[in-house]
Motif scaffolding. Structure first.
Motif, PDB file in Angstrom:
ATOM      1  N   LYS A  99       4.743 -15.309  -3.868  1.00  0.00           N
ATOM      2  CA  LYS A  99       3.804 -16.152  -4.610  1.00  0.00           C
ATOM      3  C   LYS A  99       2.554 -15.386  -5.057  1.00  0.00           C
ATOM      4  O   LYS A  99       1.582 -15.996  -5.514  1.00  0.00           O
ATOM      5  N   SER A 100       2.583 -14.072  -4.944  1.00  0.00           N
ATOM      6  CA  SER A 100       1.454 -13.246  -5.356  1.00  0.00           C
ATOM      7  C   SER A 100       1.580 -12.863  -6.829  1.00  0.00           C
ATOM      8  O   SER A 100       2.678 -12.905  -7.401  1.00  0.00           O
ATOM      9  N   PRO A 101       0.479 -12.470  -7.465  1.00  0.00           N
ATOM     10  CA  PRO A 101       0.544 -12.049  -8.875  1.00  0.00           C
ATOM     11  C   PRO A 101       1.497 -10.867  -9.051  1.00  0.00           C
ATOM     12  O   PRO A 101       1.483  -9.931  -8.252  1.00  0.00           O
ATOM     13  N   PRO A 102       2.324 -10.881 -10.087  1.00  0.00           N
ATOM     14  CA  PRO A 102       3.286  -9.794 -10.307  1.00  0.00           C
ATOM     15  C   PRO A 102       2.656  -8.605 -11.020  1.00  0.00           C
ATOM     16  O   PRO A 102       3.080  -8.212 -12.112  1.00  0.00           O
ATOM     17  N   ASP A 103       1.634  -8.023 -10.391  1.00  0.00           N
ATOM     18  CA  ASP A 103       0.899  -6.941 -11.036  1.00  0.00           C
ATOM     19  C   ASP A 103       1.079  -5.594 -10.349  1.00  0.00           C
ATOM     20  O   ASP A 103       0.438  -4.609 -10.715  1.00  0.00           O
ATOM     21  N   GLY A 104       1.945  -5.550  -9.318  1.00  0.00           N
ATOM     22  CA  GLY A 104       2.200  -4.292  -8.629  1.00  0.00           C
ATOM     23  C   GLY A 104       1.264  -4.002  -7.485  1.00  0.00           C
ATOM     24  O   GLY A 104       1.393  -2.958  -6.832  1.00  0.00           O
ATOM     25  N   TYR A 105       0.347  -4.918  -7.183  1.00  0.00           N
ATOM     26  CA  TYR A 105      -0.633  -4.649  -6.134  1.00  0.00           C
ATOM     27  C   TYR A 105      -0.351  -5.409  -4.841  1.00  0.00           C
ATOM     28  O   TYR A 105      -1.196  -5.441  -3.938  1.00  0.00           O
ATOM     29  N   THR A 106       0.828  -6.016  -4.747  1.00  0.00           N
ATOM     30  CA  THR A 106       1.256  -6.632  -3.492  1.00  0.00           C
ATOM     31  C   THR A 106       2.692  -6.213  -3.222  1.00  0.00           C
ATOM     32  O   THR A 106       3.589  -6.491  -4.028  1.00  0.00           O
ATOM     33  N   TRP A 107       2.904  -5.529  -2.109  1.00  0.00           N
ATOM     34  CA  TRP A 107       4.225  -5.037  -1.720  1.00  0.00           C
ATOM     35  C   TRP A 107       4.713  -5.780  -0.482  1.00  0.00           C
ATOM     36  O   TRP A 107       3.916  -6.270   0.319  1.00  0.00           O
ATOM     37  N   LEU A 108       6.022  -5.844  -0.316  1.00  0.00           N
ATOM     38  CA  LEU A 108       6.629  -6.473   0.856  1.00  0.00           C
ATOM     39  C   LEU A 108       7.587  -5.501   1.528  1.00  0.00           C
ATOM     40  O   LEU A 108       8.463  -4.926   0.879  1.00  0.00           O
ATOM     41  N   ALA A 109       7.426  -5.309   2.830  1.00  0.00           N
ATOM     42  CA  ALA A 109       8.390  -4.532   3.609  1.00  0.00           C
ATOM     43  C   ALA A 109       9.568  -5.437   3.948  1.00  0.00           C
ATOM     44  O   ALA A 109       9.385  -6.537   4.484  1.00  0.00           O
ATOM     45  N   VAL A 110      10.774  -5.005   3.613  1.00  0.00           N
ATOM     46  CA  VAL A 110      11.971  -5.821   3.844  1.00  0.00           C
ATOM     47  C   VAL A 110      12.976  -5.061   4.694  1.00  0.00           C
ATOM     48  O   VAL A 110      12.962  -3.828   4.761  1.00  0.00           O
ATOM     49  N   THR A 111      13.865  -5.829   5.348  1.00  0.00           N
ATOM     50  CA  THR A 111      14.910  -5.256   6.203  1.00  0.00           C
ATOM     51  C   THR A 111      16.196  -6.049   6.027  1.00  0.00           C
ATOM     52  O   THR A 111      16.261  -7.010   5.245  1.00  0.00           O
ATOM     53  N   LEU A 112      17.211  -5.685   6.793  1.00  0.00           N
ATOM     54  CA  LEU A 112      18.466  -6.440   6.829  1.00  0.00           C
ATOM     55  C   LEU A 112      18.213  -7.921   7.108  1.00  0.00           C
ATOM     56  O   LEU A 112      18.926  -8.795   6.599  1.00  0.00           O
ATOM     57  N   THR A 113      17.191  -8.213   7.897  1.00  0.00           N
ATOM     58  CA  THR A 113      16.855  -9.608   8.216  1.00  0.00           C
ATOM     59  C   THR A 113      16.679 -10.442   6.955  1.00  0.00           C
ATOM     60  O   THR A 113      17.107 -11.606   6.893  1.00  0.00           O
ATOM     61  N   HIS A 114      16.072  -9.870   5.912  1.00  0.00           N
ATOM     62  CA  HIS A 114      15.833 -10.642   4.683  1.00  0.00           C
ATOM     63  C   HIS A 114      17.128 -10.931   3.928  1.00  0.00           C
ATOM     64  O   HIS A 114      17.250 -11.973   3.273  1.00  0.00           O
ATOM     65  N   ALA A 115      18.094 -10.012   4.022  1.00  0.00           N
ATOM     66  CA  ALA A 115      19.385 -10.266   3.381  1.00  0.00           C
ATOM     67  C   ALA A 115      20.110 -11.415   4.080  1.00  0.00           C
ATOM     68  O   ALA A 115      20.707 -12.280   3.428  1.00  0.00           O
ATOM     69  N   SER A 116      20.073 -11.447   5.404  1.00  0.00           N
ATOM     70  CA  SER A 116      20.735 -12.531   6.135  1.00  0.00           C
ATOM     71  C   SER A 116      19.961 -13.837   6.006  1.00  0.00           C
ATOM     72  O   SER A 116      20.559 -14.926   6.029  1.00  0.00           O
ATOM     73  N   ASN A 117      18.642 -13.760   5.829  1.00  0.00           N
ATOM     74  CA  ASN A 117      17.845 -14.981   5.693  1.00  0.00           C
ATOM     75  C   ASN A 117      18.234 -15.811   4.475  1.00  0.00           C
ATOM     76  O   ASN A 117      18.041 -17.029   4.460  1.00  0.00           O
ATOM     77  N   VAL A 118      18.765 -15.164   3.446  1.00  0.00           N
ATOM     78  CA  VAL A 118      19.187 -15.899   2.250  1.00  0.00           C
ATOM     79  C   VAL A 118      20.185 -16.998   2.621  1.00  0.00           C
ATOM     80  O   VAL A 118      20.136 -18.109   2.083  1.00  0.00           O
ATOM     81  N   THR A 119      21.063 -16.704   3.565  1.00  0.00           N
ATOM     82  CA  THR A 119      22.059 -17.688   4.018  1.00  0.00           C
ATOM     83  C   THR A 119      21.550 -18.532   5.169  1.00  0.00           C
ATOM     84  O   THR A 119      21.807 -19.736   5.230  1.00  0.00           O
ATOM     85  N   LEU A 120      20.798 -17.917   6.082  1.00  0.00           N
ATOM     86  CA  LEU A 120      20.313 -18.642   7.253  1.00  0.00           C
ATOM     87  C   LEU A 120      19.307 -19.728   6.895  1.00  0.00           C
ATOM     88  O   LEU A 120      19.228 -20.755   7.554  1.00  0.00           O
ATOM     89  N   PHE A 121      18.518 -19.490   5.841  1.00  0.00           N
ATOM     90  CA  PHE A 121      17.448 -20.417   5.461  1.00  0.00           C
ATOM     91  C   PHE A 121      17.610 -20.806   3.987  1.00  0.00           C
ATOM     92  O   PHE A 121      16.887 -20.315   3.112  1.00  0.00           O
ATOM     93  N   PRO A 122      18.549 -21.702   3.688  1.00  0.00           N
ATOM     94  CA  PRO A 122      18.839 -22.024   2.284  1.00  0.00           C
ATOM     95  C   PRO A 122      17.764 -22.868   1.594  1.00  0.00           C
ATOM     96  O   PRO A 122      17.796 -23.017   0.374  1.00  0.00           O
ATOM     97  N   LYS A 123      16.803 -23.414   2.345  1.00  0.00           N
ATOM     98  CA  LYS A 123      15.808 -24.312   1.754  1.00  0.00           C
ATOM     99  C   LYS A 123      14.391 -23.763   1.865  1.00  0.00           C
ATOM    100  O   LYS A 123      13.419 -24.514   1.999  1.00  0.00           O
TER     101      LYS A 123
END
Length: 335
Positions: free
Chosen positions: A96-120
């Motif tokens: 939900k941050s501005p798409p200007d390149g000044y906010t980064w997110l560290a991601v892991t395998l957890t985020h790939a599985s979260n797509v299914t674990l948390f559908p809402k």
């Protein structure tokens, strides 16, 4: 990574955070966006959101990247830890941050599985965020107490067929749990899953003999294996790990389809200008491939695994699909 080096990276980031975090976010709403070709990027501090507590391996890797690029670009990169919600709280902030390149997110395998674990969820990992770069990966390591009669992966499968076993993990749907579920699926066995609030407590109970096995994150069990408190049965990568060259791979142990990598990478809000994404991705890849960074990454328990945006996006979507199938098959639900 040597402890003095980790402390220097953490201290640098913490000092920058205290001095700049109050000033960083108001600037984000008023500063001009990057130029069309990204040539003037970055022109202000960058917020690097880590959706886990400080001190973990994802946090250490993010701080390593942030420290290196901050020195290269002469602009502060402020690591902002936003743990909770199975890593969804921090992801929601960046989505939900501005798409200007000044906010980064560290991601892991957890985020790939979260797509299914948390559908809402109130955001979409696949629509509201864009993969920028994969940084490194780490194997899972199958470990048992040092005095366990289980001495190999085949022993583990046989024991699971003939008696009740308990397997710890760092929580429902986490990489250790998913690797356990994959082992069960491939062997037709059933092992009682005991979720903990983090990897460290599961290691404590495993060493104490309260549980029988953990499909652990490699860095969490490495010191215990080296110290003789745990026995490693296998690592879940295609090649042996240089820090434990005597531990076989799952393929060598007779389970070639149990390959699992817990990886870490970076995403930004969808709509971030492509020149900015490409510039950051190239800088990350260049850093990861340097001799000094490779040595630090390996010492930390990871393996360098750089990918720029396009290949990383393909990899991420493949991980989503792979774990969705297993999560549905095993009816895994978040805690």
């Amino acid at each position: 990574m040597h402890r003095p080096l980790i402390r220097r990276v953490l201290t640098h980031a913490a000092a920058v955070s205290v001095a700049l975090i109050a000033a960083t976010y108001p600037v984000a709403s008023t500063a001009q966006p990057p130029s069309a070709d990204g040539s003037d990027y970055p022109s202000k501090p960058i917020r690097y959101v880590v959706p886990f507590a400080p001190g973990g391996l994802t946090d250490v890797m993010a701080r390593m990247v942030g420290h290196q690029l901050s020195e290269e670009w002469k602009k502060p990169i402020v690591v902002d830890n936003k743990p909770g919600g199975n890593a969804n709280i921090g992801a929601d902030v960046v989505a939900k941050s501005p798409p200007d390149g000044y906010t980064w997110l560290a991601v892991t395998l957890t985020h790939a599985s979260n797509v299914t674990l948390f559908p809402k969820l109130p955001f979409s990992m696949q629509k509201d965020l864009v993969p920028v770069a994969r940084i490194a990966s780490s194997p899972m390591m199958v470990v048992v107490p040092a005095n366990s009669p289980i001495r190999s992966m085949k022993d583990l499968a046989e024991a699971a067929r003939t008696r009740k076993l308990n397997a710890g993990s760092s929580g429902n749907g986490t990489p250790p749990h998913l690797t356990l579920a994959l082992f069960e699926s491939q062997t037709g066995t059933s092992i009682t899953h005991v979720p903990y609030k983090g990897g460290a407590p599961s290691m404590t109970d495993l060493i104490g003999g309260q549980i029988d096995v953990v499909f652990s994150n490699f860095p969490e069990s490495l010191a215990h294996v080296k110290g003789g408190k745990l026995r490693a049965l296998a690592v879940t990568t295609r090649e042996r790990h240089p820090l434990l060259p005597d531990v076989p791979t799952v393929a060598e142990a007779g389970f070639p389809d149990l390959v699992v990598e817990n990886w870490t990478g970076m995403m930004m809000p969808a709509g971030t200008p492509k020149p900015v994404i490409d510039k950051v991705a190239a800088a990350v890849a260049r850093m990861v491939e340097s001799k000094e960074a490779r040595e630090r990454i390996i010492t930390a328990g990871f393996s360098p695994a750089p990918q720029v945006s396009g290949p990383f996006n393909d990899y991420f979507q493949g991980e989503v699909a792979r774990w969705a199938k297993l999560i549905d098959e095993k009816k895994i639900r978040p805690q």
